[in-house]
Scaffold this active site. Structure first.
Site, mmCIF file in Angstrom:
data_model
loop_
_atom_site.group_PDB
_atom_site.id
_atom_site.type_symbol
_atom_site.label_atom_id
_atom_site.label_comp_id
_atom_site.label_asym_id
_atom_site.label_seq_id
_atom_site.Cartn_x
_atom_site.Cartn_y
_atom_site.Cartn_z
ATOM 1 N N GLY A 255 22.361 -4.317 -11.983
ATOM 2 C CA GLY A 255 21.793 -5.131 -13.056
ATOM 3 C C GLY A 255 22.852 -5.414 -14.102
ATOM 4 O O GLY A 255 23.963 -4.865 -14.028
ATOM 5 N N LYS A 256 22.496 -6.262 -15.070
ATOM 6 C CA LYS A 256 23.468 -6.614 -16.105
ATOM 7 C C LYS A 256 23.929 -5.365 -16.857
ATOM 8 O O LYS A 256 25.045 -5.296 -17.335
ATOM 9 C CB LYS A 256 22.832 -7.575 -17.105
ATOM 10 C CG LYS A 256 22.720 -8.982 -16.572
ATOM 11 C CD LYS A 256 22.384 -9.947 -17.687
ATOM 12 C CE LYS A 256 21.635 -11.139 -17.137
ATOM 13 N NZ LYS A 256 21.221 -12.081 -18.145
ATOM 14 N N ARG A 257 23.031 -4.381 -16.946
ATOM 15 C CA ARG A 257 23.362 -3.171 -17.690
ATOM 16 C C ARG A 257 24.487 -2.375 -17.055
ATOM 17 O O ARG A 257 25.120 -1.555 -17.695
ATOM 18 C CB ARG A 257 22.131 -2.286 -17.799
ATOM 19 C CG ARG A 257 21.487 -2.448 -19.154
ATOM 20 C CD ARG A 257 20.451 -1.400 -19.339
ATOM 21 N NE ARG A 257 19.181 -2.057 -19.550
ATOM 22 C CZ ARG A 257 18.020 -1.509 -19.326
ATOM 23 N NH1 ARG A 257 17.950 -0.302 -18.839
ATOM 24 N NH2 ARG A 257 16.921 -2.176 -19.575
#
Ligand code: GLU
Length: 495
Positions: A255-257
């Site tokens: 994910g972007k995280r």
């Protein structure tokens, strides 16, 4: 579809990349473009770009251009699609409404689709009831007995015929979907546009697509898709389902995280398209050897669907950086500085502006093999364009230099400056002078060369000393040596 056209296209491999223009191009999206491109290329087939923009709520302006730019940057030129044209256009789904309506009509005529004006509150109440009773919500259990005539403004639903369905996935093997996951899904929404579930089936058929490469997240819906293929009398294309890309620690989907940037950001950070293509193609695929460097041509030659892994591949940014460094080296060595140099535009430090291209090419020539990304130029070459800030701790804390007194350090710098002043300014003569200095001062290379290197750059790394000096030029080198010597003496006086 025209019979002749169908016959001509029958044996040709046709793949497609079908992104939704939602603005952010994730690493995983791009991998779904690379594999179909490679499959089409290696089979002399066609690779189609189709823009799936029927979800107006998620549409982001400019996103289609971003997709096109990204594909072009990676060298994944499509054979059919926006800007290029082709026999099966238009290639934006929002412009194909009539086509979907014609196919929808076939299902209405054969009794396999029905208009449904049930209010959304009622549907929501059915859903809540199913939740309360802890059973899966299936709309078909509430299929209305009487349905209105279909026209735009009313959703059109598929009339499902739930049963055990099986199919073969080229990556995941033999799969099945039970009746419990097959439902009366919406084909055309109230706004007249199709859902993904219907549109992609129509388009893949119209465009004679032979292989669907997409993420495994679509697998739970395949039971419904098979029912629609059957109802329309279509043969299903080959399914090539790509496992998720996992975050750096494995476990869950990237994910972007996890620090995964969009492709555009990697590009701005100085990742080369060759490295990106290489990295992503090998994320979940290998050719069975230990090889790690693959050009686009190698990939076209070696890629095979049966070596796509069926489990998630772990995203590792360090690996991408390593590969990028390898590609910088490879391209500079194969193409030469002259050809590689234009790629570095925009990546030099601000203070390089007054310097001409020739000087920057000389810097590039001696530093390229230390770069991991092009943006390393910004931080690693500053001392070639401006005098570095003097930081004496770099000398006093250096493990080879800390045993020398300030006086000795300053003297070594002065002696070096004197020697170099009389040296013809080229790489070979500078190396000879440096070697002579070792003999004359009785110092080890780790001492003398570290000292000179720091005095010239005050940077953690610099290329070979004679090369750095040759590029910096005599005046700059002598001035920096004297300057560092005075700073050391000044420091001395302060104690
Ligand atoms: N529009 C879908 C997406 O962006 C594409 C899925 C497919 O390739 O069929 O996820």
């Amino acid at each position: 579809m025209d019979k002749n056209k169908q016959a001509n296209q029958q044996h040709q491999v046709v793949t497609r990349f079908a992104p939704s223009p939602t603005g952010y191009i994730h690493i995983g999206n791009v991998r779904s473009a690379i594999y179909p491109y490679l499959i089409a290329q290696q089979n002399q087939g066609r690779f189609i770009l189709r823009i799936e923009d029927t979800d107006q709520a998620r549409y982001v302006g400019g996103a289609t251009n971003l997709i096109k730019d990204t594909l072009k940057w990676l060298g994944l030129q499509w054979d059919e699609g926006p800007d290029v044209g082709g026999n099966n256009g238009p290639y934006e789904q929002s412009q194909r409404k009539q086509i979907y309506h014609q196919w929808a009509q076939k299902l209405i005529d054969s009794g396999r689709a029905y208009a449904d004006d049930t209010p959304s509150e009622t549907i929501q109440a059915y859903r809540e009831q199913a939740n309360r009773e802890k059973r899966p919500f299936l709309y078909r259990e509430h299929r209305p007995a009487k349905t209105p005539e279909w026209h735009e403004g009313i959703p059109l639903r598929f009339k499902s015929d739930p049963k055990e369905r099986t199919w073969h996935d080229e990556v995941m093997g033999d799969l099945r979907a039970g009746p419990e996951v097959q439902d009366d899904i919406i084909l055309i929404k109230a706004d007249g546009l199709p859902t993904y579930n219907f549109a992609h089936i129509v388009d893949d058929a119209e465009m004679s697509v032979t292989h669907i490469c997409r993420g495994v997240e679509y697998l739970p819906s395949v039971g419904n898709y098979l029912a629609i293929y059957e109802a329309l009398g279509l043969t299903m294309p080959k399914f090539v389902s790509l496992p998720h890309i996992l975050g750096p620690t494995g476990g869950k989907k990237l994910g972007k995280r996890d620090g995964a940037k969009s492709v555009v950001e990697y590009r701005e950070d100085g990742i080369l398209p060759e490295a990106m293509l290489n990295y992503l193609a090998c994320l979940g695929w290998n050719d069975g050897t230990e090889d790690e460097i693959y050009s686009k041509t190698d990939l076209i030659q070696k890629f095979s669907i049966d070596r796509i892994q069926d489990s998630g591949a772990r995203y590792d940014e360090n690996k991408l950086l390593w590969l990028n460094g390898q590609w910088i080296r490879k391209l500079v060595e194969e193409e030469g500085i002259e050809n590689f140099y234009p790629r570095t535009k925009g990546f030099w430090p601000a203070s390089s502006t007054p310097y001409d291209d020739e000087y920057k090419k000389q810097v590039l020539k001696i530093i390229y093999d230390r770069l991991k990304t092009l943006s390393d130029l910004k931080t690693m070459t500053v001392y070639f364009f401006e005098d570095p800030e003097i930081d004496l701790t770099m000398i006093f804390d250096n493990k080879f230099l800390k045993k020398l007194s300030e006086e000795e350090l300053s003297e070594l710098l002065q002696t070096s400056a004197q020697k170099l002043e009389q040296t013809p300014w080229d790489e070979q003569n500078l190396q000879v002078a440096l070697n002579d200095l070792l003999t004359e001062t009785g110092k080890k290379p780790a001492e003398l060369f570290s000292l000179i290197r720091i005095a010239l750059s005050f940077a953690p790394f610099s290329p070979a000393l004679n090369l750095t000096m040759a590029v910096l030029g005599k005046n700059v080198v002598l001035a920096r040596l004297h300057h560092a010597a005075s700073a050391i003496e000044g420091q001395d006086n302060n104690f």
